[in-house]
Design a protein around this motif. Structure first.
Motif, PDB file in Angstrom:
ATOM      1  N   PRO A  42      -9.068  24.786 -40.881  1.00  0.00           N
ATOM      2  CA  PRO A  42     -10.398  25.114 -40.356  1.00  0.00           C
ATOM      3  C   PRO A  42     -11.502  24.540 -41.240  1.00  0.00           C
ATOM      4  O   PRO A  42     -11.286  24.237 -42.422  1.00  0.00           O
TER       5      PRO A  42
ATOM      6  N   ASN B 148     -13.657  17.721 -28.736  1.00  0.00           N
ATOM      7  CA  ASN B 148     -13.317  16.870 -29.875  1.00  0.00           C
ATOM      8  C   ASN B 148     -14.549  16.047 -30.256  1.00  0.00           C
ATOM      9  O   ASN B 148     -15.178  15.422 -29.388  1.00  0.00           O
TER      10      ASN B 148
ATOM     11  N   ASN C  42     -13.819  31.221 -31.296  1.00  0.00           N
ATOM     12  CA  ASN C  42     -13.774  29.783 -31.517  1.00  0.00           C
ATOM     13  C   ASN C  42     -12.779  29.475 -32.629  1.00  0.00           C
ATOM     14  O   ASN C  42     -12.768  30.145 -33.672  1.00  0.00           O
ATOM     15  N   ARG C  43     -11.927  28.520 -32.380  1.00  0.00           N
ATOM     16  CA  ARG C  43     -10.993  28.043 -33.402  1.00  0.00           C
ATOM     17  C   ARG C  43     -11.257  26.565 -33.628  1.00  0.00           C
ATOM     18  O   ARG C  43     -11.254  25.770 -32.682  1.00  0.00           O
ATOM     19  N   ASN C  44     -11.520  26.216 -34.860  1.00  0.00           N
ATOM     20  CA  ASN C  44     -11.793  24.816 -35.167  1.00  0.00           C
ATOM     21  C   ASN C  44     -10.810  24.298 -36.202  1.00  0.00           C
ATOM     22  O   ASN C  44     -10.206  25.074 -36.957  1.00  0.00           O
ATOM     23  N   LYS C  45     -10.652  22.997 -36.232  1.00  0.00           N
ATOM     24  CA  LYS C  45      -9.856  22.368 -37.277  1.00  0.00           C
ATOM     25  C   LYS C  45     -10.300  20.926 -37.441  1.00  0.00           C
ATOM     26  O   LYS C  45     -10.793  20.288 -36.498  1.00  0.00           O
TER      27      LYS C  45
ATOM     28  N   LEU D  11     -13.399  16.371 -35.626  1.00  0.00           N
ATOM     29  CA  LEU D  11     -13.302  17.826 -35.593  1.00  0.00           C
ATOM     30  C   LEU D  11     -12.944  18.273 -34.179  1.00  0.00           C
ATOM     31  O   LEU D  11     -13.372  17.677 -33.192  1.00  0.00           O
ATOM     32  N   GLN D  12     -12.145  19.332 -34.092  1.00  0.00           N
ATOM     33  CA  GLN D  12     -11.812  19.907 -32.791  1.00  0.00           C
ATOM     34  C   GLN D  12     -12.254  21.367 -32.742  1.00  0.00           C
ATOM     35  O   GLN D  12     -12.004  22.132 -33.671  1.00  0.00           O
ATOM     36  N   ASN D  13     -12.933  21.737 -31.667  1.00  0.00           N
ATOM     37  CA  ASN D  13     -13.312  23.124 -31.409  1.00  0.00           C
ATOM     38  C   ASN D  13     -12.712  23.556 -30.084  1.00  0.00           C
ATOM     39  O   ASN D  13     -12.779  22.822 -29.093  1.00  0.00           O
ATOM     40  N   LYS D  14     -12.133  24.743 -30.064  1.00  0.00           N
ATOM     41  CA  LYS D  14     -11.643  25.296 -28.814  1.00  0.00           C
ATOM     42  C   LYS D  14     -11.852  26.804 -28.828  1.00  0.00           C
ATOM     43  O   LYS D  14     -11.812  27.441 -29.886  1.00  0.00           O
TER      44      LYS D  14
ATOM     45  N   SER E 170     -14.935  31.131 -41.063  1.00  0.00           N
ATOM     46  CA  SER E 170     -15.064  31.214 -39.604  1.00  0.00           C
ATOM     47  C   SER E 170     -14.605  32.590 -39.116  1.00  0.00           C
ATOM     48  O   SER E 170     -13.561  33.083 -39.551  1.00  0.00           O
TER      49      SER E 170
END
Length: 334
Positions: free
Chosen positions: A99, A18, A73-76, A44-47, A169
């Protein structure tokens, strides 16, 4: 993890990150004398996860080793000032819960072949209400105009019908490195790949802007010309009064690609040969970069980087494509 006495190795990483107080260039009024200023806002969150498999496939007499990498990678966006949308350009959108850098515009469903194809609804007497531009009293769409998706179903195409039309993405990405060695000769190949990302081809969108008398893209050879024409390219009208050339899904393309990024070939000269000319070692090498790219993208390069704003990536504004290079090297040691 290692297998077969260390000949095969597996590494995997999972992450969740985060980030707060992101730094972006924010547009400010022209009266200030500047276009934008750096500003901290949003979260922003990246996982995702990264996976690497490497090993020696053959070790005699030819040595063949390879490394395969795979990542997802999934971001939002988790917060923006006041929860309000932010537009880094006329194509991209930053919205909480979505995203990063999604494309925002109209979704096209095709082109009207004839005027009578424009039917919003019919009443009990068979009277037809047609889709209109801008308002309930605006101009009617006719043959050759874009068929826009009416998101709210009111029979009017306006800003209320804008929607997310693409995501820059990728679904996944990675690379393949493979090396072959035989006696004094060594060959290395590196491929990188990206799958599932989309690119907004703003080059075509801009060139085919009907506001100007200029050259157009070859796409215009397929444009609608007369009633009954079946095509996905609308009619050509100076000034584009019906805004058929608006930001839309017509310019969103698949940006997936595989690129042969590096080829390296190296030959180490035999020592018995070098002893006669006074060198301890000598090698000759050839290195080639960006030799081949396999992609369905119609622009110059699917790996576009036209924007310095991380919220506006994936928009192709005509950035110079990655150039091919050929380098010959000679390494001499006394």
């Amino acid at each position: 993890l290692s297998f077969l006495s260390g000949r095969i190795n597996l590494t995997a990483d999972v992450y969740l990150k985060n980030t707060d107080n992101l730094l972006f260039n924010v547009q400010i009024p022209d009266q200030t004398g500047y276009n934008s200023i750096p500003y901290n806002f949003g979260s922003l969150q990246n996982k995702g996860f990264d996976f690497e498999l490497n090993g020696t496939i053959i070790n005699s007499p030819v040595i063949w080793d390879a490394t395969f990498t795979f990542g997802m990678n999934r971001n939002k966006i988790t917060s923006l000032p006041g929860g309000q949308d932010y537009r880094p350009n006329n194509v991209s959108l930053a919205r909480v819960g979505q995203p990063v850098g999604v494309f925002y515009g109209f979704k096209t469903l095709g082109v009207y072949e004839r005027d009578e194809d424009n039917v919003y609804q019919k009443d009990g007497s068979g009277n037809v209400t047609q889709y209109r531009k801008g308002s309930s009293t605006g101009p009617v769409y006719k043959g050759g105009d874009e068929i826009w998706q009416d998101v709210n179903g009111d029979g009017v195409i306006n800003d209320e019908d804008l929607q997310i039309i693409g995501n820059p993405s990728p679904d996944f990405f990675g690379g393949i490195q493979t090396n072959f060695s035989y006696k004094n000769l060594r060959l290395g190949l590196f491929f990188n790949y990206v799958y599932g990302n989309e690119v907004y081809n703003n080059v075509v969108n801009s060139i085919d802007d009907y506001q100007f008398d200029t050259n157009y893209t070859i796409e215009q050879l397929r444009r609608w010309k007369s009633p009954g024409d079946h095509t996905d390219v609308p009619r050509l009208v100076k000034g584009d009064p019906m805004q058929n050339n608006a930001v839309s899904s017509r310019y969103v393309e698949d940006g997936s690609f595989i690129r042969l990024q590096t080829i390296s070939l190296n030959y180490l000269l035999p020592r018995q040969l070098l002893s006669h000319i006074g060198f301890n070692s000598a090698s000759i090498g050839l290195n080639v970069t960006n030799l081949l790219t396999w992609s369905g993208y119609t622009g110059y390069d699917p790996e576009v980087s036209s924007s310095s704003n991380p919220l506006g990536f994936g928009v192709d504004n005509g950035a110079f494509p990655k150039s091919k290079s050929y380098n010959l090297s000679v390494d001499l040691k006394f």
